[in-house]
Every structure is written in C-alpha cells, then in structure tokens.
Design a protein around this motif. Structure first.
Motif, PDB file in Angstrom:
ATOM      1  N   CYS A 123      62.504 -25.258 -57.083  1.00 37.12           N
ATOM      2  CA  CYS A 123      62.827 -26.245 -58.114  1.00 37.12           C
ATOM      3  C   CYS A 123      61.616 -26.439 -59.031  1.00 37.12           C
ATOM      4  N   HIS A 124      61.891 -26.610 -60.300  1.00 33.68           N
ATOM      5  CA  HIS A 124      60.814 -26.931 -61.247  1.00 33.68           C
ATOM      6  C   HIS A 124      60.645 -28.440 -61.270  1.00 33.68           C
ATOM      7  N   ILE A 125      59.499 -28.912 -60.772  1.00 27.49           N
ATOM      8  CA  ILE A 125      59.239 -30.357 -60.681  1.00 27.49           C
ATOM      9  C   ILE A 125      57.920 -30.643 -61.403  1.00 27.49           C
ATOM     10  N   PRO A 126      57.962 -31.276 -62.562  1.00 21.88           N
ATOM     11  CA  PRO A 126      56.758 -31.431 -63.377  1.00 21.88           C
ATOM     12  C   PRO A 126      55.781 -32.521 -62.944  1.00 21.88           C
ATOM     13  N   SER A 127      56.199 -33.470 -62.088  1.00 17.89           N
ATOM     14  CA  SER A 127      55.298 -34.584 -61.777  1.00 17.89           C
ATOM     15  C   SER A 127      55.487 -35.071 -60.342  1.00 17.89           C
ATOM     16  N   ALA A 128      54.476 -35.808 -59.857  1.00 21.27           N
ATOM     17  CA  ALA A 128      54.539 -36.380 -58.511  1.00 21.27           C
ATOM     18  C   ALA A 128      55.695 -37.364 -58.404  1.00 21.27           C
ATOM     19  N   ARG A 129      55.922 -38.141 -59.446  1.00 24.83           N
ATOM     20  CA  ARG A 129      57.009 -39.126 -59.425  1.00 24.83           C
ATOM     21  C   ARG A 129      58.361 -38.441 -59.250  1.00 24.83           C
ATOM     22  N   GLU A 130      58.563 -37.344 -59.958  1.00 20.74           N
ATOM     23  CA  GLU A 130      59.830 -36.616 -59.849  1.00 20.74           C
ATOM     24  C   GLU A 130      59.967 -35.921 -58.500  1.00 20.74           C
ATOM     25  N   PHE A 131      58.833 -35.494 -57.925  1.00 18.81           N
ATOM     26  CA  PHE A 131      58.880 -34.900 -56.586  1.00 18.81           C
ATOM     27  C   PHE A 131      59.352 -35.946 -55.572  1.00 18.81           C
ATOM     28  N   GLU A 132      58.774 -37.139 -55.634  1.00 20.50           N
ATOM     29  CA  GLU A 132      59.158 -38.196 -54.704  1.00 20.50           C
ATOM     30  C   GLU A 132      60.610 -38.611 -54.891  1.00 20.50           C
ATOM     31  N   ALA A 133      61.079 -38.582 -56.145  1.00 20.07           N
ATOM     32  CA  ALA A 133      62.441 -39.023 -56.447  1.00 20.07           C
ATOM     33  C   ALA A 133      63.495 -37.970 -56.113  1.00 20.07           C
ATOM     34  N   LEU A 134      63.078 -36.724 -55.933  1.00 16.90           N
ATOM     35  CA  LEU A 134      64.034 -35.646 -55.670  1.00 16.90           C
ATOM     36  C   LEU A 134      64.836 -35.939 -54.400  1.00 16.90           C
ATOM     37  N   ASP A 135      66.147 -35.950 -54.534  1.00 18.86           N
ATOM     38  CA  ASP A 135      67.009 -36.294 -53.407  1.00 18.86           C
ATOM     39  C   ASP A 135      68.164 -35.295 -53.315  1.00 18.86           C
ATOM     40  N   ASP A 136      67.825 -34.034 -53.264  1.00 16.15           N
ATOM     41  CA  ASP A 136      68.817 -32.966 -53.155  1.00 16.15           C
ATOM     42  C   ASP A 136      68.841 -32.486 -51.708  1.00 16.15           C
ATOM     43  N   LEU A 137      69.917 -32.778 -50.998  1.00 11.16           N
ATOM     44  CA  LEU A 137      69.992 -32.454 -49.577  1.00 11.16           C
ATOM     45  C   LEU A 137      70.029 -30.956 -49.314  1.00 11.16           C
ATOM     46  N   ARG A 138      70.284 -30.146 -50.338  1.00 11.49           N
ATOM     47  CA  ARG A 138      70.375 -28.699 -50.156  1.00 11.49           C
ATOM     48  C   ARG A 138      69.004 -28.031 -50.068  1.00 11.49           C
ATOM     49  N   VAL A 139      67.947 -28.732 -50.498  1.00 13.23           N
ATOM     50  CA  VAL A 139      66.622 -28.118 -50.553  1.00 13.23           C
ATOM     51  C   VAL A 139      65.686 -28.724 -49.514  1.00 13.23           C
ATOM     52  N   ALA A 140      64.652 -27.977 -49.186  1.00 13.21           N
ATOM     53  CA  ALA A 140      63.569 -28.475 -48.339  1.00 13.21           C
ATOM     54  C   ALA A 140      62.420 -28.904 -49.240  1.00 13.21           C
ATOM     55  N   LYS A 141      61.764 -30.002 -48.884  1.00 15.32           N
ATOM     56  CA  LYS A 141      60.601 -30.488 -49.631  1.00 15.32           C
ATOM     57  C   LYS A 141      59.350 -30.225 -48.806  1.00 15.32           C
ATOM     58  N   LEU A 142      58.324 -29.707 -49.452  1.00 13.25           N
ATOM     59  CA  LEU A 142      57.091 -29.314 -48.764  1.00 13.25           C
ATOM     60  C   LEU A 142      55.888 -29.954 -49.446  1.00 13.25           C
ATOM     61  N   VAL A 143      54.981 -30.481 -48.645  1.00 16.44           N
ATOM     62  CA  VAL A 143      53.700 -30.980 -49.152  1.00 16.44           C
ATOM     63  C   VAL A 143      52.584 -30.205 -48.476  1.00 16.44           C
ATOM     64  N   LEU A 144      51.688 -29.659 -49.284  1.00 10.74           N
ATOM     65  CA  LEU A 144      50.496 -28.968 -48.797  1.00 10.74           C
ATOM     66  C   LEU A 144      49.297 -29.854 -49.117  1.00 10.74           C
ATOM     67  N   ARG A 145      48.625 -30.343 -48.091  1.00 17.54           N
ATOM     68  CA  ARG A 145      47.500 -31.269 -48.284  1.00 17.54           C
ATOM     69  C   ARG A 145      46.191 -30.637 -47.809  1.00 17.54           C
ATOM     70  N   PHE A 146      45.205 -30.628 -48.697  1.00 14.36           N
ATOM     71  CA  PHE A 146      43.840 -30.236 -48.350  1.00 14.36           C
ATOM     72  C   PHE A 146      43.015 -31.517 -48.280  1.00 14.36           C
ATOM     73  N   GLN A 147      42.308 -31.707 -47.177  1.00 15.34           N
ATOM     74  CA  GLN A 147      41.582 -32.956 -46.959  1.00 15.34           C
ATOM     75  C   GLN A 147      40.188 -32.662 -46.419  1.00 15.34           C
ATOM     76  N   VAL A 148      39.185 -33.271 -47.036  1.00 14.18           N
ATOM     77  CA  VAL A 148      37.806 -33.118 -46.574  1.00 14.18           C
ATOM     78  C   VAL A 148      37.560 -34.110 -45.445  1.00 14.18           C
TER      79      VAL A 148
END
Length: 206
Positions: A123-148
C-alpha cells in the motif's frame, strides 16, 4: 505448543501482547515479532540513527541477492501476466517504507500490504497518521523499529525490532506460512544491516 516455542517462531499470542514491555506505539497489538541487536558501537545516538537513515540495504550484496529473489515472481508476472503493464517500481528498500517517527534514539518505519502475494501488494501510505488510520483487514501492517540502547562507559548498541499485525484470522492464516518461510532470510538481512552500521561507525566509513 508452549509459549516459549511460539515466541521462538516469532508468533505472538494475545496474552503476550498484554505483558509486552515496550511495544511500538504505532502497532501496540501485533501477532508476529522479530528482534536483533548489534555489538558495541562507540558513537553518539544521533550518529547511529543518522547512519540507519542513510543506509541503502541494496548496497549489501547478500541482502540485494535475497531481495532480488523475492522480487522475481512480481517481475515474471509483470512480463508474462495478462494484466496491463504497471509502472515500473523502485527496488524494495527502506525508501519503500513510510517514515513514522525519528528521534535521536529511534527511527520507526511502517509498511502495509499482502506480503504473501507474488507482487507483495504494498500500500502507498504517505504519512504516519495515515498508517495508523489504515483499517484494511485484508492487509498486514508492519513496523520496523531501530532503537539505540545505552550501556555503561558511553557504549551503545543498535536494536532492530519487527512488529506485524494481521486484522483478522484469514489474513493471519495467509501471512503465517510466509512469515515462517522468510524468517531466516529476514533475520540474516537484519543482522547484516546492523553489522554494516557498526562497521561504518567504527571505521568512519560513509
């Protein structure tokens, strides 16, 4: 199957979600999880995060080869499929993700799609707000976090975590075999990414 074996497979059940110490605020509930951590890095946190942000994972020959293999089915479909020719997309990399957050200690990237499909169906998601708002049950949502992570004597390590959420049982059943199939390659890419950043900052290479 006991809880330790589920976690070893990176499959997180609902009870474990409730007890998680530091979930991603962008994906507080998740079904799949992977974690890796670098060796000691003698650099300031902001330098480490800058190195992550500037990294091109396709510069690594092993990562590029593994990702090229994953992209092969999509290329074959585009070339020989009956569907209309789609616009050529850029090779998969960090630029495919949506930037969710960046601080001196952390950078989080988001991605959503039907990753088990040959074309990934991202999916083309231009912003963090739209990523959080995405509610399409057909897709998987993934977060990749790098932390020091801070340690004594001004030493830091870089930790990478992958969180994946599937909105319903069907999507989870479709994603699970894909997750199990790619875990070795995915983990190898993550470890090489961490080693590359550690080497860059220890040698001053850019």
């Amino acid at each position: 199957m006991n809880e330790k074996l589920w976690k070893a497979l990176g499959i997180i059940r609902s009870k474990a979600n409730l007890e998680w110490v530091s979930p991603s605020p962008f994906l507080p509930v998740f079904n799949f999880y992977e974690i890796h951590e670098s060796g000691a890095i003698h650099a300031r946190p902001e330098e480490i995060i800058s190195a992550v942000s500037a990294l091109n994972m396709r510069d690594d020959r092993v990562a590029d080869a593994l990702l090229s293999i994953r992209e092969l089915p999509s290329k074959i479909l585009k070339k020989f499929g009956k569907r209309p020719q789609q616009q050529e997309t850029a090779p998969f990399g960090f630029n495919t993700f949506t930037l969710l957050q960046r601080t001196n200690y952390e950078i989080s990237l988001g991605l959503a799609g039907r990753f088990w499909r040959p074309d990934l169906d991202i999916c083309h998601i231009p912003s963090a707000r739209e990523f959080e708002a995405l509610d399409d049950l057909r897709v998987a949502k993934l977060v990749l976090r790098f932390q020091v992570i801070e340690h004594q004597h001004n030493i830091h390590t870089l930790r990478t975590e992958t969180f994946v959420y599937c909105g319903n049982t069907r999507t989870k059943m479709l994603f699970t075999p894909y997750w199990l199939a790619i875990r070795f390659a995915s983990g190898w890419i993550r470890r090489r990414t961490l080693a590359s950043i550690q080497w860059q900052l220890s040698t001053g290479a850019r």
